[in-house]
Write an enzyme that holds these catalytic residues in place. Structure first.
Site, PDB file in Angstrom:
ATOM      1  N   VAL A  38       0.830  -1.218   0.000  1.00 55.17           N
ATOM      2  CA  VAL A  38       0.000   0.000   0.000  1.00 55.17           C
ATOM      3  C   VAL A  38       0.856   1.256   0.000  1.00 55.17           C
ATOM      4  CG1 VAL A  38      -1.625   1.348   1.391  1.00 55.17           C
ATOM      5  CG2 VAL A  38      -1.996  -1.092   1.088  1.00 55.17           C
ATOM      6  N   GLU A  45       0.570   5.792  -0.116  1.00 56.07           N
ATOM      7  CA  GLU A  45      -0.203   6.906   0.431  1.00 56.07           C
ATOM      8  C   GLU A  45      -1.639   7.023  -0.102  1.00 56.07           C
ATOM      9  OE1 GLU A  45       0.629   9.574   2.671  1.00 56.07           O
ATOM     10  OE2 GLU A  45      -1.480  10.020   2.335  1.00 56.07           O
ATOM     11  N   ASP A  75       0.852   8.091   4.994  1.00 55.03           N
ATOM     12  CA  ASP A  75       2.249   7.760   5.328  1.00 55.03           C
ATOM     13  C   ASP A  75       2.694   8.441   6.616  1.00 55.03           C
ATOM     14  OD1 ASP A  75       2.756   6.077   3.229  1.00 55.03           O
ATOM     15  OD2 ASP A  75       3.532   7.628   1.910  1.00 55.03           O
ATOM     16  N   GLY A  85     -16.694  21.338  11.781  1.00 59.46           N
ATOM     17  CA  GLY A  85     -17.523  21.389  12.979  1.00 59.46           C
ATOM     18  C   GLY A  85     -18.895  21.964  12.660  1.00 59.46           C
ATOM     19  N   GLY A  86     -19.601  22.370  13.674  1.00 59.14           N
ATOM     20  CA  GLY A  86     -20.970  22.860  13.461  1.00 59.14           C
ATOM     21  C   GLY A  86     -21.037  24.313  13.028  1.00 59.14           C
ATOM     22  N   GLN A  87     -19.904  24.973  12.890  1.00 59.42           N
ATOM     23  CA  GLN A  87     -19.901  26.399  12.552  1.00 59.42           C
ATOM     24  C   GLN A  87     -19.608  26.561  11.056  1.00 59.42           C
ATOM     25  OE1 GLN A  87     -20.578  28.510  14.997  1.00 59.42           O
ATOM     26  NE2 GLN A  87     -20.345  27.103  16.714  1.00 59.42           N
TER      27      GLN A  87
HETATM   28  N1  COA Z   1      19.077  -6.353   2.352  1.00 58.94           N
HETATM   29  C1  COA Z   1      18.538  -7.224   1.469  1.00 58.94           C
HETATM   30  N2  COA Z   1      17.240  -7.225   1.105  1.00 58.94           N
HETATM   31  C2  COA Z   1      16.467  -6.278   1.655  1.00 58.94           C
HETATM   32  C3  COA Z   1      16.949  -5.345   2.579  1.00 58.94           C
HETATM   33  C4  COA Z   1      18.329  -5.413   2.934  1.00 58.94           C
HETATM   34  N3  COA Z   1      18.863  -4.562   3.800  1.00 58.94           N
HETATM   35  N4  COA Z   1      15.929  -4.549   2.951  1.00 58.94           N
HETATM   36  C5  COA Z   1      14.853  -4.963   2.274  1.00 58.94           C
HETATM   37  N5  COA Z   1      15.158  -6.020   1.495  1.00 58.94           N
HETATM   38  C6  COA Z   1      14.257  -6.770   0.631  1.00 58.94           C
HETATM   39  C7  COA Z   1      13.095  -7.361   1.366  1.00 58.94           C
HETATM   40  O1  COA Z   1      13.491  -8.521   2.069  1.00 58.94           O
HETATM   41  C8  COA Z   1      12.146  -7.671   0.218  1.00 58.94           C
HETATM   42  O2  COA Z   1      12.522  -8.878  -0.395  1.00 58.94           O
HETATM   43  P1  COA Z   1      11.499 -10.101  -0.698  1.00 58.94           P
HETATM   44  O3  COA Z   1      10.202  -9.497  -1.119  1.00 58.94           O
HETATM   45  O4  COA Z   1      12.199 -10.814  -1.800  1.00 58.94           O
HETATM   46  O5  COA Z   1      11.358 -10.908   0.512  1.00 58.94           O
HETATM   47  C9  COA Z   1      12.478  -6.577  -0.800  1.00 58.94           C
HETATM   48  O6  COA Z   1      13.634  -5.901  -0.298  1.00 58.94           O
HETATM   49  C10 COA Z   1      11.429  -5.551  -1.052  1.00 58.94           C
HETATM   50  O7  COA Z   1      10.741  -5.144   0.109  1.00 58.94           O
HETATM   51  P2  COA Z   1       9.278  -4.529  -0.042  1.00 58.94           P
HETATM   52  O8  COA Z   1       8.845  -4.015   1.285  1.00 58.94           O
HETATM   53  O9  COA Z   1       8.382  -5.521  -0.707  1.00 58.94           O
HETATM   54  O10 COA Z   1       9.524  -3.272  -0.997  1.00 58.94           O
HETATM   55  P3  COA Z   1       8.701  -2.780  -2.279  1.00 58.94           P
HETATM   56  O11 COA Z   1       9.477  -1.635  -2.832  1.00 58.94           O
HETATM   57  O12 COA Z   1       8.363  -3.861  -3.213  1.00 58.94           O
HETATM   58  O13 COA Z   1       7.311  -2.241  -1.652  1.00 58.94           O
HETATM   59  C11 COA Z   1       5.991  -0.858  -0.194  1.00 58.94           C
HETATM   60  C12 COA Z   1       7.266  -0.995  -1.032  1.00 58.94           C
HETATM   61  C13 COA Z   1       6.070   0.450   0.544  1.00 58.94           C
HETATM   62  C14 COA Z   1       4.752  -0.890  -1.089  1.00 58.94           C
HETATM   63  C15 COA Z   1       5.890  -2.034   0.798  1.00 58.94           C
HETATM   64  O14 COA Z   1       7.071  -2.103   1.543  1.00 58.94           O
HETATM   65  C16 COA Z   1       4.702  -1.928   1.735  1.00 58.94           C
HETATM   66  O15 COA Z   1       3.559  -2.205   1.378  1.00 58.94           O
HETATM   67  N6  COA Z   1       4.965  -1.587   2.999  1.00 58.94           N
HETATM   68  C17 COA Z   1       3.970  -1.491   4.034  1.00 58.94           C
HETATM   69  C18 COA Z   1       3.070  -0.300   3.870  1.00 58.94           C
HETATM   70  C19 COA Z   1       3.820   1.004   3.798  1.00 58.94           C
HETATM   71  O16 COA Z   1       4.585   1.353   4.670  1.00 58.94           O
HETATM   72  N7  COA Z   1       3.521   1.740   2.736  1.00 58.94           N
HETATM   73  C20 COA Z   1       3.907   3.132   2.621  1.00 58.94           C
HETATM   74  C21 COA Z   1       5.271   3.350   2.292  1.00 58.94           C
HETATM   75  S1  COA Z   1       5.556   5.074   2.420  1.00 58.94           S
END
Ligand code: COA
Length: 423
Positions: free
Chosen positions: A136, A138, A167, A246-248
């Site tokens: 997810v 923002e 976020d 609000g109510g205003q």
């Molecule tokens: N060393 C090696 N691998 C690492 C690492 C490190 N230091 N840090 C992260 N990784 C890897 C993770 O293990 C993951 O690998 P896997 O999926 O193969 O197991 C991979 O990096 C990607 O992590 P992910 O969180 O899936 O990143 P993404 O870029 O695909 O997704 C988000 C980003 C924000 C969508 C997702 O993290 C999320 O939904 N987070 C929760 C909600 C959230 O905070 N959203 C708002 C963000 S502002």
């Protein structure tokens, strides 16, 4: 001394929601150790780049006062280093996609085995249920949390707001959960899991709209403009434009210069308690006693006319003159400030809400300082770390590895090879 001095945070966060939370904890004095993927780091370092070769403002403005270690926990040696970090730290904060930490071998059960006092704090998009596995961002949270359906104008499509309530808003919620868990740990000696789901955080901020949803059962929402305009209500809380929550009754009104300045507007609330003063200020003293205008319920079907008349007055003044005139009478008004005006605001700089920070690769830039001021825990905003800038000192000073162990950790490929040069 700072409020959270002595608290060690294992910061496994990225993008915005988690980093907002750990930046606040760092400002309150916690030692925040940001773990980043070797050679890559937080993806935001390279997003929306404005100065080639330097970390982006997106990254720098969310990661002040932290230390950065490059570490790959998927490497066997890296896993051992992370285990030592888990044993050493008080709080692990993460906002990976659901399941990512488990896949690294750090399930909640494993973390408890390693350190029963550990508080594990997570941001996820959704809480347990049918959407729990979703990634997810923002605007998805703003839509799923009820904000978008209640923002915008009645005759337009749903609108997302510029305030990052999904976020940064959820990061704030998580920070409160963490300090509360730290407080409880004082009594129990145990850590616990803390979850802040973005949908829940947004909904919490939209609480008044769920209030209105239930009030609809009792009839139309009389403080909404559409009531006065005779437009029927549907079965869900509608979009209310710029009506006050609000109510205003309140509206955004044009001020002097609106023809060329997109921000020459003021918010104006016709607070019932100061109605007579409003009538005097805008030059409509007859409304103080006139039938249909004297009391709030009578005015509800005349709000368009009333605000048109007030706007005739606000258009003769700048938004700041409106404020200067209305404030002494306690008439609630507020100028629509542009980001340019905010950036240049001397008052905000004086309080540390806007700060100028120097960075070795990008030079001086503006940031938002800590929005929470404490009388006994001051905040000095320190620039964000370069990728892996503190890898060596964290491995030796925090985790106690010897120089030879440090070398063999580096040989294993678990951490970045080069210590980033700060100058
Ligand atoms: N060393 C090696 N691998 C690492 C690492 C490190 N230091 N840090 C992260 N990784 C890897 C993770 O293990 C993951 O690998 P896997 O999926 O193969 O197991 C991979 O990096 C990607 O992590 P992910 O969180 O899936 O990143 P993404 O870029 O695909 O997704 C988000 C980003 C924000 C969508 C997702 O993290 C999320 O939904 N987070 C929760 C909600 C959230 O905070 N959203 C708002 C963000 S502002």
């Amino acid at each position: 001394m700072k409020a959270l001095e002595g608290v060690k945070i294992l910061d496994f966060t990225h993008v915005q929601s988690g980093p907002t939370c750990t930046q606040l904890l760092a400002w309150f004095g916690a030692d925040v150790i940001k773990v980043e993927r070797p050679g890559v780091g937080d993806a935001t370092r390279k997003q929306l780049v404005d100065v080639p070769g330097a970390d982006s403002l997106y990254f720098t403005m969310l990661n002040h006062n932290k230390r950065s270690i490059e570490l790959n926990p998927k490497n066997e040696t890296g896993k051992q280093v992370l285990e030592r970090l888990v044993k050493t730290c008080d709080v692990l904060v993460e906002n990976f996609a659901p399941g990512a930490l488990d896949r690294m071998g750090f399930s909640w059960e494993r973390i408890q085995e390693l350190n029963p006092r550990m508080i594990m704090a997570s941001v996820k998009g959704f809480g347990p249920g049918k959407y729990e596995d979703c990634k997810v961002y923002e605007n998805v949270a703003q839509c799923a949390g009820g904000s978008a359906s209640t923002t915008g104008f009645l005759d337009g499509i749903p609108v997302v707001t510029g305030a990052q309530i999904g976020d940064s808003g959820t990061g704030l919620h998580l920070a409160l959960g963490i300090v509360t868990a730290l407080y409880q740990r004082e009594q129990t000696g145990r850590g616990q899991k803390v979850l802040a789901a973005m949908q829940d955080g947004v909904l919490n901020l939209c609480r008044v709209k769920l209030r209105d949803q239930q009030r609809l059962k009792a009839g139309p929402l009389t403080e909404y403009s559409q009531y006065g305009e005779g437009i029927p209500f549907g079965d869900a809380t509608p979009r209310a434009g710029n009506d006050s929550g609000g109510g205003q009754p309140g509206r955004i009104l044009k001020c002097k210069g609106w023809e060329t300045d997109p921000n020459a507007y003021t918010y104006f609330i016709t607070q019932a308690a100061v109605w007579e003063k409003i009538c005097d200020v805008i030059g409509a003293p007859e409304w103080k006693t006139k039938e249909g205008y004297a009391t709030p319920p009578e005015r509800l079907d005349k709000l368009n006319e009333i605000f048109d008349r007030i706007e005739q007055w606000t258009m003769t003044k700048t938004k700041f003159e409106v404020m200067d005139t209305c404030n002494p009478f306690d008439i609630p008004v507020g100028p629509i400030l542009s980001m340019k005006e905010i950036a240049e605001d001397e008052g905000l700089r004086a309080t540390g809400t806007i700060v100028e920070v120097d960075h070795p690769k990008r030079g001086k830039y503006l940031s938002v300082g800590c929005p929470i001021k404490m009388s006994d825990s001051s905040v000095e905003v320190v620039r964000s770390p370069l990728l892996g800038e503190h890898t060596d000192e964290i491995l030796t000073d925090v985790l106690g590895y010897s120089q030879s162990e440090l070398e063999s950790i580096k040989q294993s490929g678990a951490v970045g090879q080069a210590k980033a040069a700060a100058e």
